[in-house]
Each structure stands twice: as C-alpha cells, then as structure tokens.
Design an enzyme around this catalytic site. Structure first.
Site, PDB file in Angstrom:
ATOM      1  N   ASP A 171     -40.125   2.412 -26.485  1.00  0.00           N
ATOM      2  CA  ASP A 171     -40.454   1.422 -25.445  1.00  0.00           C
ATOM      3  C   ASP A 171     -39.435   1.579 -24.309  1.00  0.00           C
ATOM      4  O   ASP A 171     -38.235   1.477 -24.523  1.00  0.00           O
ATOM      5  CB  ASP A 171     -40.385   0.013 -26.046  1.00  0.00           C
ATOM      6  CG  ASP A 171     -40.912  -1.043 -25.084  1.00  0.00           C
ATOM      7  OD1 ASP A 171     -41.549  -2.000 -25.549  1.00  0.00           O
ATOM      8  OD2 ASP A 171     -40.669  -0.934 -23.868  1.00  0.00           O
ATOM      9  N   ASP A 195     -45.795   2.017 -21.078  1.00  0.00           N
ATOM     10  CA  ASP A 195     -44.396   2.354 -21.390  1.00  0.00           C
ATOM     11  C   ASP A 195     -44.062   2.328 -22.872  1.00  0.00           C
ATOM     12  O   ASP A 195     -42.896   2.360 -23.237  1.00  0.00           O
ATOM     13  CB  ASP A 195     -43.451   1.418 -20.620  1.00  0.00           C
ATOM     14  CG  ASP A 195     -43.177   0.119 -21.354  1.00  0.00           C
ATOM     15  OD1 ASP A 195     -44.106  -0.430 -21.972  1.00  0.00           O
ATOM     16  OD2 ASP A 195     -42.024  -0.333 -21.315  1.00  0.00           O
ATOM     17  N   GLU A 196     -45.077   2.284 -23.707  1.00  0.00           N
ATOM     18  CA  GLU A 196     -44.801   2.022 -25.114  1.00  0.00           C
ATOM     19  C   GLU A 196     -45.757   2.812 -26.008  1.00  0.00           C
ATOM     20  O   GLU A 196     -46.947   2.859 -25.728  1.00  0.00           O
ATOM     21  CB  GLU A 196     -45.054   0.522 -25.303  1.00  0.00           C
ATOM     22  CG  GLU A 196     -44.603  -0.095 -26.538  1.00  0.00           C
ATOM     23  CD  GLU A 196     -45.113  -1.548 -26.576  1.00  0.00           C
ATOM     24  OE1 GLU A 196     -45.190  -2.074 -27.672  1.00  0.00           O
ATOM     25  OE2 GLU A 196     -45.439  -2.129 -25.526  1.00  0.00           O
TER      26      GLU A 196
HETATM   27  N1  DCP Z   1     -45.737  -5.974 -17.656  1.00  0.00           N
HETATM   28  C1  DCP Z   1     -46.526  -6.799 -16.872  1.00  0.00           C
HETATM   29  N2  DCP Z   1     -46.766  -8.097 -17.247  1.00  0.00           N
HETATM   30  C2  DCP Z   1     -46.220  -8.582 -18.386  1.00  0.00           C
HETATM   31  C3  DCP Z   1     -45.426  -7.761 -19.201  1.00  0.00           C
HETATM   32  C4  DCP Z   1     -45.189  -6.464 -18.792  1.00  0.00           C
HETATM   33  O1  DCP Z   1     -47.021  -6.359 -15.833  1.00  0.00           O
HETATM   34  N3  DCP Z   1     -46.456  -9.844 -18.735  1.00  0.00           N
HETATM   35  C5  DCP Z   1     -45.459  -4.607 -17.204  1.00  0.00           C
HETATM   36  C6  DCP Z   1     -44.130  -4.507 -16.498  1.00  0.00           C
HETATM   37  C7  DCP Z   1     -43.210  -3.875 -17.483  1.00  0.00           C
HETATM   38  C8  DCP Z   1     -44.155  -3.037 -18.312  1.00  0.00           C
HETATM   39  O2  DCP Z   1     -45.398  -3.713 -18.303  1.00  0.00           O
HETATM   40  O3  DCP Z   1     -42.202  -3.114 -16.855  1.00  0.00           O
HETATM   41  C9  DCP Z   1     -43.675  -2.826 -19.734  1.00  0.00           C
HETATM   42  O4  DCP Z   1     -43.610  -4.046 -20.423  1.00  0.00           O
HETATM   43  P1  DCP Z   1     -42.472  -4.383 -21.462  1.00  0.00           P
HETATM   44  O5  DCP Z   1     -42.870  -5.605 -22.195  1.00  0.00           O
HETATM   45  O6  DCP Z   1     -42.133  -3.177 -22.269  1.00  0.00           O
HETATM   46  O7  DCP Z   1     -41.239  -4.800 -20.561  1.00  0.00           O
HETATM   47  P2  DCP Z   1     -40.193  -3.910 -19.822  1.00  0.00           P
HETATM   48  O8  DCP Z   1     -40.377  -2.473 -20.109  1.00  0.00           O
HETATM   49  O9  DCP Z   1     -40.201  -4.277 -18.371  1.00  0.00           O
HETATM   50  O10 DCP Z   1     -38.818  -4.417 -20.435  1.00  0.00           O
HETATM   51  P3  DCP Z   1     -38.200  -4.143 -21.882  1.00  0.00           P
HETATM   52  O11 DCP Z   1     -36.912  -3.436 -21.612  1.00  0.00           O
HETATM   53  O12 DCP Z   1     -37.982  -5.486 -22.455  1.00  0.00           O
HETATM   54  O13 DCP Z   1     -39.174  -3.321 -22.638  1.00  0.00           O
HETATM   55 MG    MG Z   2     -40.612  -1.763 -22.075  1.00  0.00          MG
END
Ligand code: DCP
Ligand code: MG
Length: 369
Positions: free
Chosen positions: A16, A111-112
């Site tokens: 992730d 991203d996952e």
């Molecule tokens: N995303 C979004 N709306 C949300 C959650 C996420 O648009 N409610 C998008 C933005 C994030 C991406 O998806 O960058 C990936 O989600 P993640 O939950 O993996 O969050 P992040 O990668 O941003 O942070 P982390 O380091 O906690 O994984």
């Molecule tokens: Mg993420």
C-alpha cells in the site's frame, strides 16, 4: 522415523503506497515537500479531501474530511487539484514492478494490491526479501515510498502493511499469526464497521481473543452469516486466494424475449435496443472494438453467432445497429423463431483490465494501458 509433513504456508504480500496522491504531488513539486498538503477539496472550504500528506496528518487531517474542517485544524494547509492521469500512470508502473515477481496480483485500488509470491518468478523464495526488493524498486524507479505487510494470508498481510506506515515493512510469521490476531482490537477485523464494533463492545468483545471464546454457532447467531467468516479469521484461517486481474475481452448485451419472434420488423426493433445497451456499456468504459458479434438463439435453443471485423474501430451507435441488422439478415432466418439476440464488441485496441473489486468510492474501476 517419519517426521510430520511440514505445513505449506502461502506467502502473501500486501503493498500500500504511503499518502499516495499527496506523495506524488510532493515528488513532482519541491514546494510541497515537507509541508502539510491535501489533494482534493478547496481552500474556499468546499468538498472533501482525497488524502493528506503525513505532515498534514499531524494536524489530524485525513481522507474524506471536509475542506472546511481541514482548514480549521490546519489553516496553512495547501490544497492541490488532483491529477488522476498521473496517479493512474504510477499505478500502471507499480503493477509492472509487481509483475517481475508474480502474476498473481490482485489490485484493490490504484495504490494497493495483494501479491501471492508462494512461487515467485525469480525463485527468490523469501517473501520478506521480495517485499524489500519491491519497496526499494518503488523508491528507485518511482521515487515514492510504499508500506508492505507479509504473512500467510490476505487478512493478516493487509493489517500488517498498515502497522508501520509510512515506509514500513511488517512480517507476521506463521507461528505468530494466532497471537497477532488475538491481540487485535475488534474494529481492525475485516468488514467490522463502526456499528458492529460497538455491538461487539457491548457484548464485552474487545479483541480477537474475546471473539475466539465464542463457538461458530454463537458467532453466526450474533453477527449473521459474516459471523462464520470471523470465526475462521480469529483462528488465522483465511483461505481467500489472490485473484489476479482479468482482461476484459468483450463487452456486450443480450436479451431473451417474452415470446419468440419471427417478424423482421420486431426483431430489428429489439436488436436496436440491445445494440443501444452495448453502446452504453462501451461508452462507460470508453472502449472501441473492431469485431462485432451477433448471437442468435432460436426457439429450439440452437444457437449461432455471426461476426464481422473491421480495420477501424466501431463505436458509433448507428454503425453498431446497422452492422447488427446486416448480420441478422445474412444469418438467413427463413421464418425461424428467435428467442434471444445478443450484440457484443471485442478486439479492443486498448488492453482493458477489469478489476472485479469495488474501490473505496464503490465504483468498479477499469484500467487500460
Ligand atoms: N482516496 C480517496 N478517497 C478516500 C480514500 C482514498 O480519493 N476516501 C485516494 C487518495 C489516496 C488513495 O486513494 O491517496 C489511496 O488511499 P489510501 O487509503 O491508501 O490512503 P493513502 O495512500 O493516501 O495513505 P496511506 O499512507 O494511509 O495509505
Ligand atoms: Mg495508501
């Protein structure tokens, strides 16, 4: 003397990316580095933010928070307009990096992804080593950081990947899986939302160990069908396989009629309607096919197909309808009764990967590259 056969464990990695959208923005613009930024939302206080940089998270900012609230908590926060094309490009490159190690890749969002590296392509053998290499390659080639969880099943790997974020690698050894799960607070369990978590706490169930005290019957009685899943999960049993993405090879629609039809006018009218549905689906996924296939099922359940291929992609509604009609006439119905018609387009120029998962916004995501 025969020794006990060694149990074969699967090797599952969950990767992730850290603050995905925000990290890409910080990578591409030095002015944003080290600063509290959010992607999405607006400085005028409209909308919600998609994600927050780790600097912004210190102020309590997070995904799906309203811009208004973000501004209250961190007045100096910088709002950045999302660049989805760039995020998608990075996502495609990530997939390519994963594919150096395994073809068993199940993306959950941009991203996952889960990777099954039980039998990795490079015969590395160690899932920890593979996770290390993947994280390093992401740093070297994409200039971004990822966190990874390594364990014997999806459930534990996913929780593990979150434990040392950002830029962390967490391994839960097979012998540690049970105690790991016993110590987990109930809200960490897959599918346990806030409501169920509250319900569990009212029943004095706070951790995996508490859940483990209940019989399968009691779990189902209290939580319904999903109770059986929890029952297994708390015992470290999660047999869900890593489901690789599947390529979409065709898009179409078909319909069985209330009464079998033989009148050409009626058949054409039905055909136009079915072609319209096919057209709508193509539009939705922005696809253009070069082969159109008409499927005809007769009243005796015999089925034929007739296809026509073109050097240029077909995408206009009128064209799809016209070709379908021509194929129908040339099929030589001769008074036969038709019970079903179908119109499908295939032979796409783009490689289309349909992700069977629903992403966080509940949409079915499609990737093409
Ligand atoms: N995303 C979004 N709306 C949300 C959650 C996420 O648009 N409610 C998008 C933005 C994030 C991406 O998806 O960058 C990936 O989600 P993640 O939950 O993996 O969050 P992040 O990668 O941003 O942070 P982390 O380091 O906690 O994984
Ligand atoms: Mg993420």
């Amino acid at each position: 003397m025969d020794s006990e056969p060694k149990k074969e464990y699967r090797k599952i990695i969950h990767v992730d990316m850290d603050a995905f959208y925000a990290s890409i923005e910080q990578r591409d613009n030095p002015l944003y580095r080290g600063k509290p930024i959010v992607v999405g939302g607006s400085p005028e206080g409209r909308g919600v933010v998609a994600t927050a940089s780790y600097e912004a998270r210190k102020f309590g900012l997070h995904s799906a928070m309203s811009s208004k609230r973000a501004l209250q908590l961190c007045p100096e926060v910088i709002f950045i307009r999302p660049r989805f094309n760039v995020y998608k490009e990075v996502s495609v490159k990530l997939r390519e990096i994963f594919s150096r190690y395994t073809d068993l890749i199940e993306p959950l969002s941009l991203d996952e992804a889960y990777l099954d590296v039980t039998h990795d392509k490079q015969n590395i053998g160690s899932a920890i080593e593979i996770a290390k290499q993947i994280r390093q390659t992401i740093k070297d080639e994409l200039n971004l950081t990822a966190s990874a969880g390594v364990s014997v099943n999806k459930f534990v790997a996913k929780i593990a990947s979150d434990m040392q974020k950002p830029d962390g690698l967490t391994f839960i050894a097979p012998s540690k899986v049970e105690s790991f799960i016993e110590n987990l607070p109930v809200e960490k369990f897959f599918g346990v939302g806030k409501v169920t978590a509250e319900k569990m706490k009212k029943m004095n169930l706070f951790t995996g160990a508490d859940l483990k005290k209940l019989t399968e019957h009691e779990m189902v009685q209290r939580f319904g069908k999903v109770g059986r899943f929890y029952y297994n999960i708390v015992r470290g049993i999660d047999e869900r396989s890593v489901q690789p993405e599947r390529e979409t090879k065709s898009i179409g629609a078909e319909d069985t009629f209330l009464h079998d039809l033989s009148d050409i006018e009626e058949l054409n009218a039905e055909l136009d309607r079915i072609a319209q549905t096919t057209y709508n689906r193509l539009q939705k996924y922005n696809l253009k096919g070069r082969t159109l296939t008409l499927k005809i099922k007769f009243s005796d359940f015999k089925q034929i197909t007739r296809s026509q291929s073109f050097s240029n992609p077909i995408w206009e509604l009128e064209k799809i309808q016209e070709i379908s009609r021509t194929l129908l006439i040339s099929a030589g119905l001769e008074g036969k009764k038709v019970r079903l018609l179908g119109v499908t387009l295939s032979n796409f120029k783009e490689r289309v990967i349909e992700i069977k998962k629903h992403d966080k916004t509940g949409q079915l995501r499609l990737f093409d590259d």
